[in-house]
Design an enzyme around this catalytic site. Structure first.
Site, short mmCIF file in Angstrom:
data_model
loop_
_atom_site.label_atom_id
_atom_site.label_comp_id
_atom_site.label_asym_id
_atom_site.label_seq_id
_atom_site.Cartn_x
_atom_site.Cartn_y
_atom_site.Cartn_z
CE1 TYR A 157 -3.79 2.32 0.68
CE2 TYR A 157 -2.41 3.39 2.30
CZ TYR A 157 -3.73 3.24 1.37
OH TYR A 157 -4.44 4.41 1.41
CE LYS A 161 -3.51 5.21 -1.73
NZ LYS A 161 -4.48 5.84 -2.75
#
Length: 259
Positions: A157, A161
């Site tokens: 994740y 990002k």
């Protein structure tokens, strides 16, 4: 004297919001619609996209779109262009994952990359073509504090990002002369169904206690809400932020500076 609140109005502007059938994306789309934008709700689930759009008024439309698929994105943005160019793009579609580099499978890594990175790239690419023709436009991407902070168990994740943040800066720099602004928002923990599901799965019988613990991880003492994100997105999409581009906005309840 000019009414300052008018700078936040978006009357008649075509705003495309991805992942907008629920959660943060839906809150952003609804807020832009309230400000007068003609909102296009994009979501993988076409039925839910249409349902969400109906809640936002007659000027909103819902369309099914797989943001990770090049043909799907091209088809949708071509359809949008038939009734007016995309002037505002908010990339909110995204998926989460919990795991370290060891526990993250190749399949999970690729799945997150496809939606969070490739999806953001494809939608920006399609929108920029339309914005260049009008010599104006605004893009807001949803990054995360995970992009710039070492969070535990968020390997894949955080990777995605970080890429969203870097792409934001690149697009902001490359399209200055086309008068396209590009910024991103980096929220801390926001209370969404994912959080409730994570707590229920990993802490059965301790839901209330863990909710409070996760809330306190933000110095302000609570999680963010989708509406918190939506109001910042409205500012960045509006003329009130006409001097703002290439910025990563932390929306973190004091996470970085007050711990």
């Amino acid at each position: 004297m000019t009414n300052s609140i008018n700078h936040f109005r978006l009357e008649g502007r075509r705003a495309v919001v991805t992942g907008a059938a629920s959660g943060i994306g839906k809150a952003i789309a609804a807020t832009l619609a309230e400000a007068g934008a003609r909102v296009v709700v994009l979501d993988l689930n076409a039925e839910k996209a249409a349902e969400a759009a109906r809640e936002m008024g007659a000027d909103a439309v819902g369309i099914g779109c797989d943001v990770s698929d090049e043909k799907s994105v091209a088809t949708v943005f071509a359809t949008i262009a038939e009734s007016g160019a995309c002037e505002i793009l908010v990339n909110s579609a995204g998926i989460a994952h919990v795991g370290t580099v060891e526990s993250t499978s190749v399949e999970d890594f690729d799945r997150l990359f496809k939606v969070n990175v490739r999806g953001t790239y494809l939608c920006m690419q399609a929108a920029v073509v339309q914005m260049k023709r009008k010599q104006k436009g605004v893009i807001v991407n949803l990054a995360s504090i995970a992009a710039t902070s070492g969070l535990p168990d968020r390997f894949a994740y955080s990777m995605t990002k970080g890429a969203v943040l870097s792409m934001t800066l690149s697009v902001a720099r490359d399209y200055l002369e086309s008068k396209i602004r590009c910024n991103c928002i980096s929220p801390a923990r926001v209370h969404t169904p994912f959080v409730d599901g994570f707590i229920a799965k990993n802490y059965p019988g301790q839901e209330a206690e863990m909710f409070e613990t996760l809330s306190r991880s933000q110095p302000i003492g609570r999680m963010g809400t989708p509406q918190d994100v939506a109001l910042l997105a409205l500012y960045l999409c509006s003329d009130a932020a006409s001097f703002v581009t290439g910025v990563d906005y932390p929306l973190d309840g004091g996470f970085f500076n007050l711990r």
